[in-house]
Motif scaffolding. Structure first.
Motif, mmCIF file in Angstrom:
data_model
loop_
_atom_site.group_PDB
_atom_site.id
_atom_site.type_symbol
_atom_site.label_atom_id
_atom_site.label_comp_id
_atom_site.label_asym_id
_atom_site.label_seq_id
_atom_site.Cartn_x
_atom_site.Cartn_y
_atom_site.Cartn_z
ATOM 1 N N UNK A 165 1.734 -48.888 6.236
ATOM 2 C CA UNK A 165 2.296 -47.688 6.848
ATOM 3 C C UNK A 165 2.121 -47.770 8.356
ATOM 4 N N UNK A 166 3.129 -47.321 9.090
ATOM 5 C CA UNK A 166 3.017 -47.236 10.545
ATOM 6 C C UNK A 166 2.781 -45.802 10.999
ATOM 7 N N UNK A 167 2.618 -44.901 10.032
ATOM 8 C CA UNK A 167 2.496 -43.485 10.384
ATOM 9 C C UNK A 167 1.084 -43.098 10.783
ATOM 10 N N UNK A 168 0.071 -43.839 10.313
ATOM 11 C CA UNK A 168 -1.316 -43.419 10.525
ATOM 12 C C UNK A 168 -1.795 -43.752 11.931
ATOM 13 N N UNK A 169 -1.732 -45.052 12.259
ATOM 14 C CA UNK A 169 -2.231 -45.495 13.563
ATOM 15 C C UNK A 169 -1.373 -44.983 14.704
ATOM 16 N N UNK A 170 -0.051 -44.863 14.450
ATOM 17 C CA UNK A 170 0.856 -44.524 15.543
ATOM 18 C C UNK A 170 1.315 -43.070 15.547
ATOM 19 N N UNK A 171 0.824 -42.252 14.630
ATOM 20 C CA UNK A 171 1.176 -40.831 14.634
ATOM 21 C C UNK A 171 2.653 -40.596 14.373
ATOM 22 N N UNK A 172 3.185 -41.261 13.339
ATOM 23 C CA UNK A 172 4.619 -41.176 13.050
ATOM 24 C C UNK A 172 4.879 -40.581 11.667
ATOM 25 N N UNK A 173 3.982 -39.723 11.204
ATOM 26 C CA UNK A 173 4.157 -39.152 9.864
ATOM 27 C C UNK A 173 5.480 -38.404 9.741
ATOM 28 N N UNK A 174 5.943 -37.794 10.820
ATOM 29 C CA UNK A 174 7.198 -37.057 10.774
ATOM 30 C C UNK A 174 8.428 -37.941 10.840
ATOM 31 N N UNK A 175 8.230 -39.217 11.155
ATOM 32 C CA UNK A 175 9.361 -40.139 11.265
ATOM 33 C C UNK A 175 9.592 -40.928 9.981
ATOM 34 N N UNK A 176 8.507 -41.155 9.208
ATOM 35 C CA UNK A 176 8.554 -41.856 7.934
ATOM 36 C C UNK A 176 8.967 -43.326 8.081
ATOM 37 N N UNK A 177 7.977 -44.179 8.262
ATOM 38 C CA UNK A 177 8.263 -45.599 8.375
ATOM 39 C C UNK A 177 7.079 -46.405 7.834
ATOM 40 N N UNK A 178 7.395 -47.337 6.973
ATOM 41 C CA UNK A 178 6.414 -48.253 6.412
ATOM 42 C C UNK A 178 7.144 -49.472 5.895
ATOM 43 N N UNK A 179 6.418 -50.357 5.193
ATOM 44 C CA UNK A 179 7.095 -51.532 4.663
ATOM 45 C C UNK A 179 6.312 -52.135 3.503
ATOM 46 N N UNK A 180 7.026 -52.964 2.749
ATOM 47 C CA UNK A 180 6.477 -53.668 1.600
ATOM 48 C C UNK A 180 6.527 -55.166 1.876
ATOM 49 N N UNK A 181 5.451 -55.866 1.531
ATOM 50 C CA UNK A 181 5.396 -57.321 1.590
ATOM 51 C C UNK A 181 5.178 -57.815 0.169
ATOM 52 N N UNK A 182 6.088 -58.634 -0.339
ATOM 53 C CA UNK A 182 6.014 -59.041 -1.740
ATOM 54 C C UNK A 182 6.864 -60.277 -1.970
ATOM 55 N N UNK A 183 6.708 -60.914 -3.123
ATOM 56 C CA UNK A 183 7.607 -62.019 -3.467
ATOM 57 C C UNK A 183 9.056 -61.572 -3.413
ATOM 58 N N UNK A 184 9.939 -62.484 -3.066
ATOM 59 C CA UNK A 184 11.338 -62.134 -2.825
ATOM 60 C C UNK A 184 11.998 -61.498 -4.040
ATOM 61 N N UNK A 185 11.603 -61.912 -5.246
ATOM 62 C CA UNK A 185 12.236 -61.348 -6.430
ATOM 63 C C UNK A 185 11.851 -59.876 -6.626
ATOM 64 N N UNK A 186 10.618 -59.525 -6.253
ATOM 65 C CA UNK A 186 10.209 -58.121 -6.326
ATOM 66 C C UNK A 186 10.898 -57.315 -5.240
ATOM 67 N N UNK A 187 10.986 -57.869 -4.041
ATOM 68 C CA UNK A 187 11.698 -57.192 -2.954
ATOM 69 C C UNK A 187 13.134 -56.910 -3.363
ATOM 70 N N UNK A 188 13.777 -57.867 -4.008
ATOM 71 C CA UNK A 188 15.170 -57.676 -4.424
ATOM 72 C C UNK A 188 15.296 -56.529 -5.422
#
Length: 370
Positions: free
Chosen positions: A222-245
């Protein structure tokens, strides 16, 4: 969703659990820290929400504002996705940008075909809530205070094909060794590690983000905690490509806004990573100050889960519900702990703030304790 049957495993003992729409034992899994500062509109010092104070910084607000001239166009996440991938040394096929980590939990619950999901508690309740909303029967592994809320991989059922754990864990502030967490991985199992607070740990030690040698590993950031962006909603997933798909197919079109994409790209630059590193060291010092102050109340029944490694601490005390109400009257909001599976009414979570704020809180706590 109606009721479903699950299992709770505590200290190696397995017992039947009936789960309903509140999580099986009357727990409100949808209760989050922001409710503590919204209930009655009172002007409160917020120690309930785990978002870093005094954020987002000016330079990040300017980056976000600069993206507003592009709002007429549909969001294009390719640059931000590539930037996140480069930050973790991964190909873009292993990265998915999401509207905060919360969206990722929903995608995992809806997209993955799993038979026996297990959530390691106490931890952030949204993963279990999302799984249950998607129709899954969820088993719980409850870590115990007497064990320091430490993970024992052997307590997780061998036939679990989805395991969710936070690291460092919200609300216990426990940082599990990466090697211990990795022991949960096995062929045929998806291991979801919520690292929403890992960038608050100096050096991000014990991080699994970027690892490709752990089978079935899915890391959420999540990028919302350290950067104070809870109102913007931004994060990401890192995973094997088949799970990402699979997750990407479950996402709606254009799930991340243009301003959020601008923030994602800005927050993984070398400048931003250096600033986050400095902030992590500052949080460590401020947390030590808070813990030392709380230790002064040990004779009055106050205990702190240690060693704490996140930007918050879990505090136990008799009559915590009444103390929490008195703290509100004194102008301080803390997060109740009794909505987390495995905890009870004697727990509260307190966010780490600067020393001046901590001193004010400690003075209020002295007055609020029986």
């Amino acid at each position: 969703m109606g009721t479903a049957t699950g299992t709770t495993i505590t200290g190696g003992t397995r017992t039947a659990m009936r789960t309903d729409d509140t999580g099986g034992s009357g727990l409100d899994l949808r209760h989050h820290g922001d409710a503590e500062v919204r209930d009655d509109g009172a002007a409160l010092t917020d120690l309930a929400v785990n978002v870093r104070a005094d954020t987002p910084p000016v330079w990040l607000r300017e980056e976000i504002a600069g993206s507003l001239s592009s709002l007429a166009a549909y969001p294009d996440g390719r640059a931000a996705r590539a930037a996140v991938a480069a930050r973790h040394g991964l190909p873009v096929e292993r990265v998915l940008l999401t509207a905060g980590a919360a969206e990722a939990f929903v995608l995992l619950a809806r997209a993955l075909k799993v038979r026996r999901p297990v959530v390691v508690h106490p931890q952030f309740t949204e993963p279990e809530a999302a799984l249950r909303d998607a129709g899954h029967s969820v088993d719980r592994v409850l870590l115990r205070e007497e064990d320091g809320f430490r993970l024992d991989p052997a307590a997780v059922p061998k036939d679990a094909d989805l395991v969710v754990i936070g690291n460092p864990t919200n609300p216990t502030s426990v940082l599990h060794p990466a090697g211990v967490v990795a022991q949960l991985a096995r062929p045929g199992r998806v291991l979801v590690v919520d690292e929403a607070f890992m960038d608050a740990v100096p050096g991000e030690r014990e991080a699994l983000a970027g690892r490709t040698d752990v089978p079935g590993l899915v890391v959420l950031r999540s990028l919302t905690k350290t950067w104070g962006l809870a109102g913007l909603r931004i994060g990401y997933v890192l995973a094997p490509s088949e799970i990402i798909a699979e997750l990407e197919r479950a996402q709606p079109l254009w799930p991340v806004s243009t301003p959020a994409l601008a923030a994602a790209e800005a927050c993984v630059t070398p400048r931003a990573l250096a600033e986050a590193g400095h902030a992590a060291h500052r949080i460590t010092a401020d947390r030590a100050h808070l813990v030392a102050g709380l230790a002064e109340f040990a004779s009055r029944g106050v205990r702190v889960v240690q060693p704490a490694e996140g930007p918050f601490v879990l505090v136990g005390m008799a009559g915590a519900a009444a103390v929490r109400r008195r703290l509100r009257d004194l102008g301080y909001a803390v997060r109740r702990g009794d909505t987390f599976p495995g905890l009870g009414e004697e727990w509260v979570r307190v966010a780490v703030r600067d020393r001046g704020t901590a001193n004010g809180f400690l003075k209020a706590l002295s007055a609020a304790l029986p």
